[in-house]
Design a protein around this motif. Structure first.
Motif, PDB file in Angstrom:
ATOM      1  N   LYS A   1       1.365  10.561  24.666  1.00 57.12           N
ATOM      2  CA  LYS A   1       2.768  10.685  25.047  1.00 57.12           C
ATOM      3  C   LYS A   1       3.709   9.934  24.096  1.00 57.12           C
ATOM      4  O   LYS A   1       4.899  10.233  24.025  1.00 57.12           O
ATOM      5  N   VAL A   2       3.166   8.939  23.381  1.00 52.28           N
ATOM      6  CA  VAL A   2       3.978   8.044  22.548  1.00 52.28           C
ATOM      7  C   VAL A   2       3.616   8.261  21.080  1.00 52.28           C
ATOM      8  O   VAL A   2       2.466   8.542  20.747  1.00 52.28           O
ATOM      9  N   LYS A   3       4.588   8.125  20.218  1.00 50.02           N
ATOM     10  CA  LYS A   3       4.366   8.334  18.786  1.00 50.02           C
ATOM     11  C   LYS A   3       3.360   7.326  18.227  1.00 50.02           C
ATOM     12  O   LYS A   3       3.273   6.189  18.690  1.00 50.02           O
ATOM     13  N   GLN A   4       2.635   7.747  17.206  1.00 48.41           N
ATOM     14  CA  GLN A   4       1.500   6.981  16.704  1.00 48.41           C
ATOM     15  C   GLN A   4       1.898   5.709  15.955  1.00 48.41           C
ATOM     16  O   GLN A   4       1.059   4.838  15.743  1.00 48.41           O
ATOM     17  N   HIS A   5       3.170   5.565  15.544  1.00 45.32           N
ATOM     18  CA  HIS A   5       3.557   4.328  14.846  1.00 45.32           C
ATOM     19  C   HIS A   5       3.939   3.220  15.829  1.00 45.32           C
ATOM     20  O   HIS A   5       4.434   2.170  15.420  1.00 45.32           O
ATOM     21  N   PHE A   6       3.685   3.437  17.114  1.00 44.13           N
ATOM     22  CA  PHE A   6       3.846   2.394  18.128  1.00 44.13           C
ATOM     23  C   PHE A   6       2.477   1.780  18.432  1.00 44.13           C
ATOM     24  O   PHE A   6       1.442   2.431  18.262  1.00 44.13           O
ATOM     25  N   LYS A   7       2.491   0.510  18.866  1.00 42.90           N
ATOM     26  CA  LYS A   7       1.242  -0.132  19.276  1.00 42.90           C
ATOM     27  C   LYS A   7       1.499  -1.004  20.500  1.00 42.90           C
ATOM     28  O   LYS A   7       2.631  -1.427  20.761  1.00 42.90           O
ATOM     29  N   ILE A   8       0.437  -1.264  21.238  1.00 42.99           N
ATOM     30  CA  ILE A   8       0.500  -2.194  22.367  1.00 42.99           C
ATOM     31  C   ILE A   8       0.258  -3.597  21.827  1.00 42.99           C
ATOM     32  O   ILE A   8      -0.785  -3.870  21.232  1.00 42.99           O
ATOM     33  N   PHE A   9       1.228  -4.491  22.004  1.00 40.86           N
ATOM     34  CA  PHE A   9       1.113  -5.860  21.500  1.00 40.86           C
ATOM     35  C   PHE A   9       0.344  -6.752  22.462  1.00 40.86           C
ATOM     36  O   PHE A   9      -0.389  -7.637  22.033  1.00 40.86           O
ATOM     37  N   SER A  10       0.532  -6.563  23.759  1.00 44.12           N
ATOM     38  CA  SER A  10      -0.193  -7.382  24.730  1.00 44.12           C
ATOM     39  C   SER A  10      -0.209  -6.659  26.075  1.00 44.12           C
ATOM     40  O   SER A  10       0.651  -5.820  26.356  1.00 44.12           O
ATOM     41  N   THR A  11      -1.198  -7.012  26.887  1.00 45.39           N
ATOM     42  CA  THR A  11      -1.290  -6.483  28.250  1.00 45.39           C
ATOM     43  C   THR A  11      -1.693  -7.611  29.183  1.00 45.39           C
ATOM     44  O   THR A  11      -2.653  -8.336  28.904  1.00 45.39           O
ATOM     45  N   SER A  12      -0.953  -7.763  30.268  1.00 39.32           N
ATOM     46  CA  SER A  12      -1.253  -8.759  31.287  1.00 39.32           C
ATOM     47  C   SER A  12      -1.440  -8.051  32.627  1.00 39.32           C
ATOM     48  O   SER A  12      -1.050  -6.899  32.787  1.00 39.32           O
ATOM     49  N   PHE A  13      -2.039  -8.749  33.583  1.00 34.93           N
ATOM     50  CA  PHE A  13      -2.087  -8.208  34.935  1.00 34.93           C
ATOM     51  C   PHE A  13      -1.122  -8.983  35.827  1.00 34.93           C
ATOM     52  O   PHE A  13      -0.815 -10.148  35.578  1.00 34.93           O
ATOM     53  N   ILE A  14      -0.618  -8.308  36.848  1.00 33.90           N
ATOM     54  CA  ILE A  14       0.224  -8.919  37.874  1.00 33.90           C
ATOM     55  C   ILE A  14      -0.530  -8.858  39.194  1.00 33.90           C
ATOM     56  O   ILE A  14      -1.088  -7.815  39.554  1.00 33.90           O
ATOM     57  N   SER A  15      -0.538  -9.978  39.882  1.00 38.21           N
ATOM     58  CA  SER A  15      -1.181 -10.075  41.197  1.00 38.21           C
ATOM     59  C   SER A  15      -0.119 -10.378  42.238  1.00 38.21           C
ATOM     60  O   SER A  15       0.690 -11.296  42.058  1.00 38.21           O
ATOM     61  N   GLN A  16      -0.085  -9.598  43.324  1.00 40.66           N
ATOM     62  CA  GLN A  16       0.854  -9.821  44.423  1.00 40.66           C
ATOM     63  C   GLN A  16       0.095  -9.863  45.745  1.00 40.66           C
ATOM     64  O   GLN A  16      -0.492  -8.871  46.169  1.00 40.66           O
TER      65      GLN A  16
END
Length: 276
Positions: free
Chosen positions: A78-93
């Motif tokens: 869905k997103v163009k290839q020159h984008f990247k994921i810099f970080s991923t965190s989880f949220i707990s509720q």
């Protein structure tokens, strides 16, 4: 352009967010299993894993969550290839009244004058306002009035005005397990508290162009000219260490100084922006 589909991009530009499915039920369950195995998360109503105290575990977890998203989600369909994921965190509720997060904008991780950051929030279970179970609230089009450099000690007057006068503009999102909210980090948003009888989990990823700099924004100590200092950050962890006071801001390199943009709008001005 962020999205491959022009209709997705147009909707995102206008409203500041878009909802797209990215994870199967099975991969959501796999993420929950990883989160539940994280044994040093504190027992707090609302917790995000960027605040884990053990640096090695925090970095390892961020990378593991990011790698699974890269390999097992449909984000890059869905997103163009020159984008990247810099970080991923989880949220707990947990199922407590204090497990929500009030309306806010996210601090600037990237320079929104030069780059096109998009953050991604993925609930790992169905969420809806009808069930009152920690769904996301957005104020569509509010990214059109927010300032590009946001961070520590930088006041955004329009947020309180929107909270107090524009509740009719709040949109409570209906999301299926594995749906993703791709949102402009400057759109005004929040999370409802979890009022179910279960523990809710979600993921939050930061995405931007591959060559984007990570930044940290803060006004100078004696700010008679209404300026904002923008610092370059080498690692996401440096951002965390400075934010929590574990490191002095002098450990960062000054990227540039800018004049703070307007944040004081009249009710009429805000109404015009949100209506058009």
């Amino acid at each position: 352009m962020i999205f491959l589909d022009n209709c997705h991009q147009s909707f995102f530009n206008e409203n500041g967010f878009i909802i797209l499915p990215v994870l199967s039920d099975k991969i959501c369950d796999d993420f929950i299993e990883i989160i539940e195995q994280c044994d040093d998360k504190p027992n707090k109503p609302f917790f995000i894993s960027i605040e884990l105290k053990n640096r090695e575990k925090r970095i390892e977890l961020q990378q593991k969550l990011t790698d699974i998203l890269m390999q097992k989600s449909t984000i890059f369909d869905k997103v163009k290839q020159h984008f990247k994921i810099f970080s991923t965190s989880f949220i707990s509720q947990t199922n407590e009244k204090k497990s929500g997060f009030d309306l806010h904008t996210d601090w600037s991780f990237f320079d929104q004058v030069k780059n096109n950051p998009v953050f991604i929030w993925i609930p790992l279970q169905d969420v809806s306002v009808a069930k009152n179970d920690s769904t996301m609230i957005v104020v569509p089009k509010s990214q059109k009035l927010t300032i590009p450099y946001r961070g520590e000690g930088i006041n955004e007057d329009y947020i309180e005005k929107i909270k107090n006068n524009f509740e009719h503009k709040f949109l409570y999102l209906e999301l299926k397990k594995g749906d993703a909210v791709f949102f402009n980090p400057s759109v005004i948003h929040g999370l409802l508290a979890n009022n179910t009888n279960k523990h809710n989990f979600s993921l939050l990823s930061t995405m931007c162009e591959t060559n984007a700099k990570i930044i940290y924004c803060k006004p100078p100590k004696f700010n008679i000219f209404n300026k904002i200092n923008v610092y370059e950050v080498q690692e996401i962890d440096d951002y965390y260490f400075v934010k929590t006071g574990m490191k002095n801001i002098n450990c960062l390199s000054l990227y540039k100084t800018v004049k703070k943009a307007k944040t004081k709008y009249s009710i009429h001005e805000i109404q015009n922006i949100l209506d058009n």
